[in-house]
Design a protein around this motif. Sequence first.
Motif, PDB file in Angstrom:
ATOM      1  N   ILE B 211      -3.917  -1.260   8.851  1.00  0.00           N
ATOM      2  CA  ILE B 211      -5.229  -1.916   8.958  1.00  0.00           C
ATOM      3  C   ILE B 211      -6.028  -1.563   7.705  1.00  0.00           C
ATOM      4  N   GLU B 212      -6.345  -2.573   6.904  1.00  0.00           N
ATOM      5  CA  GLU B 212      -6.988  -2.265   5.621  1.00  0.00           C
ATOM      6  C   GLU B 212      -8.295  -2.996   5.405  1.00  0.00           C
ATOM      7  N   THR B 213      -8.697  -3.836   6.348  1.00  0.00           N
ATOM      8  CA  THR B 213      -9.944  -4.577   6.159  1.00  0.00           C
ATOM      9  C   THR B 213     -10.824  -4.460   7.399  1.00  0.00           C
ATOM     10  N   ALA B 214     -12.112  -4.750   7.200  1.00  0.00           N
ATOM     11  CA  ALA B 214     -13.045  -4.703   8.324  1.00  0.00           C
ATOM     12  C   ALA B 214     -12.631  -5.706   9.398  1.00  0.00           C
ATOM     13  N   GLY B 215     -12.115  -6.845   8.982  1.00  0.00           N
ATOM     14  CA  GLY B 215     -11.697  -7.862   9.941  1.00  0.00           C
ATOM     15  C   GLY B 215     -10.529  -7.383  10.791  1.00  0.00           C
ATOM     16  N   ALA B 216      -9.546  -6.800  10.129  1.00  0.00           N
ATOM     17  CA  ALA B 216      -8.381  -6.288  10.870  1.00  0.00           C
ATOM     18  C   ALA B 216      -8.796  -5.167  11.811  1.00  0.00           C
ATOM     19  N   LEU B 217      -9.770  -4.369  11.385  1.00  0.00           N
ATOM     20  CA  LEU B 217     -10.244  -3.278  12.233  1.00  0.00           C
ATOM     21  C   LEU B 217     -10.944  -3.845  13.474  1.00  0.00           C
ATOM     22  N   ALA B 218     -11.719  -4.883  13.280  1.00  0.00           N
ATOM     23  CA  ALA B 218     -12.420  -5.493  14.410  1.00  0.00           C
ATOM     24  C   ALA B 218     -11.415  -6.046  15.425  1.00  0.00           C
TER      25      ALA B 218
END
Lengths: 333, 482
Positions: B211-218
Amino acid sequence: MADRSTLLWLQAGSCGGCTMAVLECGARGWSAELNAVGIDLIWHPSVSLATGAEVIERLERIESGAEPLDILCLEGAVLCGPNGTGRFNRFAGTDRTMLDWVRALAPRAGTVVAVGSCAAFGGIPAGDPDPTDARGLQHTARGPGGVLGTDFRARSGMPVINVSGCAPHPGWIMETLEAVAAGLIGPGDLDALGRPRFFADHLAHHGCSRNEFYEFKASAERPSDRGCMMENLGCKATQAVGDCNQRSWNGGGTCTDGGYACVACTAPGFENIRGFLATPKIAGIPVGLPLDMPKAWFVALAALSKSATPKRVRDNARADRPVVPPGRGPGTR
Amino acid sequence: MTRTIVGPFNRVEGDLEVRLETGDGVVREARVTTPLYRGFEQILVGRAPADALVIAPRICGICSVSQSMAAVAALRALSGTVAAPNGVLAANIAHAAENIADHLTHFVVFFMPDFARPDYAGAAWHPAAAERFAAETGAASAEILPVRARLLHVMGLIAGKWPHSLAFQPGGTTRALDLGARMRLAGIWRDFRAAFERIVLGVPVEDFLAIETAGALAAYAEAGRADLPHFLRIAAATGCDRLGRGPGPLMSFGAYHGEDGALFAGGLTEPSDGWRPLDPDRIAEDLSHAWMQDGPALHPARGETRPDVDRPEGYSFAKAPRLDGRPVEVGAVARQAVDGQPLIRALLERDGATTVTTRILARMVETARLVLAVEGWVRALDLREAFCAPEAVRYGDGAGEGLVEAARGALGHWIAVRGERIQRYQIVAPTTWNFSPRDAAGRPGPLEQALVGTPVGDQPGRAVAVQHVVRSFDPCMVCTAH
Ligand code: SF4
Ligand code: SF4
């Protein structure tokens, strides 16, 4: 079985290590363990929800006698400095020193337990030059006294119970609390320094995996050698109380199994050993001999056993792993 | 403006007091007090150098391995000792275990219980949070504490006992592991990975680290059923991602040093900017608002510790460390940002500051990375070789600097020796950086800055947001003034 007991745990001049140790207790966690042995934790600085004013109100109720308290645990030395004011350790959120709080709360407690060598005797903060005038509850590094005084008795009539050790074994802490809650510990269960005899009637040396090397005075010379560490590397376990080597720490370790000397952390004044990892000697003979062994005997036995040391024991003492396995062969006598 | 004193602050390590000036429902100014002083720097003076290995770890029971590692590094620098490679690996494994134990204890036992507070009753997410995270009775701590105890079996194997072990020496570690011990170590680690993935992450470590982006984290937060996604959903609902903003700079001394450098690189970074090298000679400790006798701001290699509880401008036993005159934030979030961990970098660049959320998340990111690193270190042990260098360690006159990372951030020990005795010993702990008081220029320390703007409602002393901000740093007050 007594009714449920209330427990208040405070930290004075501590490192928090005793708490870190006791958190290892219980297959379902420390809270469940306390609950199972009938102890209700009123407040502990590391685990409780209550914070700020809620805590202070609770302590004031205990101080005034409005709320009874069964067990008071103190972790950490009571700092009396500067000049007897205790201001090196103010209890946050109050304008009062921990010295003041401890003196106010201890007489209200059914039993007072000093957790760790700091609360028991002063510990490392009392190390020379003792910048904060650190003392234990009923003892100091130099002898009886402490901030509650020699004659202090808690409501139960017990002197302060000193679960010494730096940090103490999690089991020493928890088993003591459990015995207190169950009403099973009396003055006869403590040694002369207030330490529970279930661990203080042993020497840390008992059960050390290096005992065979000790018997033959086959000594380690360098850190990580497997031999006995008494002769050269400062091991004080023949003079320090504790069942350290009979019960394991952290799932299987001990100081001496870990490859380093016992520094006598259960004893008052251990913090002022100079040269922890070297053995002071006079004319080649260690100054600190086993507690109950006359010097002449020690010298004679050491000479005798050194002359009888099997090759396996002698060689393995100076290696970091067994280099001669046990068995009949060229290595045996 | 209203003045409020908040304390005792529990579920932090040691004693902490915070003074708040509030107005219009938010914090306007904060002053952070460390009310305990034990005097380790004074106690160390006059002793044999090697005795620091006994005294220094006892600064802190929660990070005693870190303190040992800093003392070892300083003594190594002083004596020119070269450690056995196995000893370096074993010490790193033990250090990782301690840091992970800290991160987990902090997340579940210290930080999350605030979401179970009655303050949040009525929020849709509250019943589940209360069931899971209530202090003492919550299901999460009942699960995590046994995991922590099992993880600390690493200490029994490598360090003999914990806290306060003497296994960490300039020459390496004092116990040579045999094949059985190595297999036990691998077993403990397998158990830990399984528990961490099941309880905290809800996915395999590798998937989480992808997970490397804010979107993927969300997306992960939405779908996940474990404690970390649970936290991320609560954090979004309570605005933790806008709370406790730390403007930087962020500093790391570099962590888990080995033959090929550090696992996590050291350096300096701004939340929204790239890496810069760090010059530790630019560190100085300011005394202007400490309960210390007055004196110039000095580099720790020349620093003095002379307490004075009557100092009129003083409000803390902590000195105020500054780098090039600036306060800096340290900790897992700084370590991961400086090392360039993609997810943490992405969030910092989006927010332009550290926040409560990124501080908590960074600890779990770091734990996941350490799971993989330790697996590699256990494999790299060469059981035919020594764990401790055989040469005797000699300490001549001179000085040494030991810069490591504790769980809570940059930790430095500075030793000077003369005539076989310690002449000076200075310590700057992570929380000394984060919870430092103001300096002579009036610049507040990182927590003092991060608290400004925190909503407090009409009862500042009981404001739960203040509790989140303070605990997000995972302060260790016993280390702070030591
Ligand atoms: S190393 Fe210490 S504890 Fe072990 S046998 Fe020798 S004296 Fe006893
Ligand atoms: S072996 Fe000695 S130093 Fe180690 S815990 Fe026991 S009494 Fe303390």
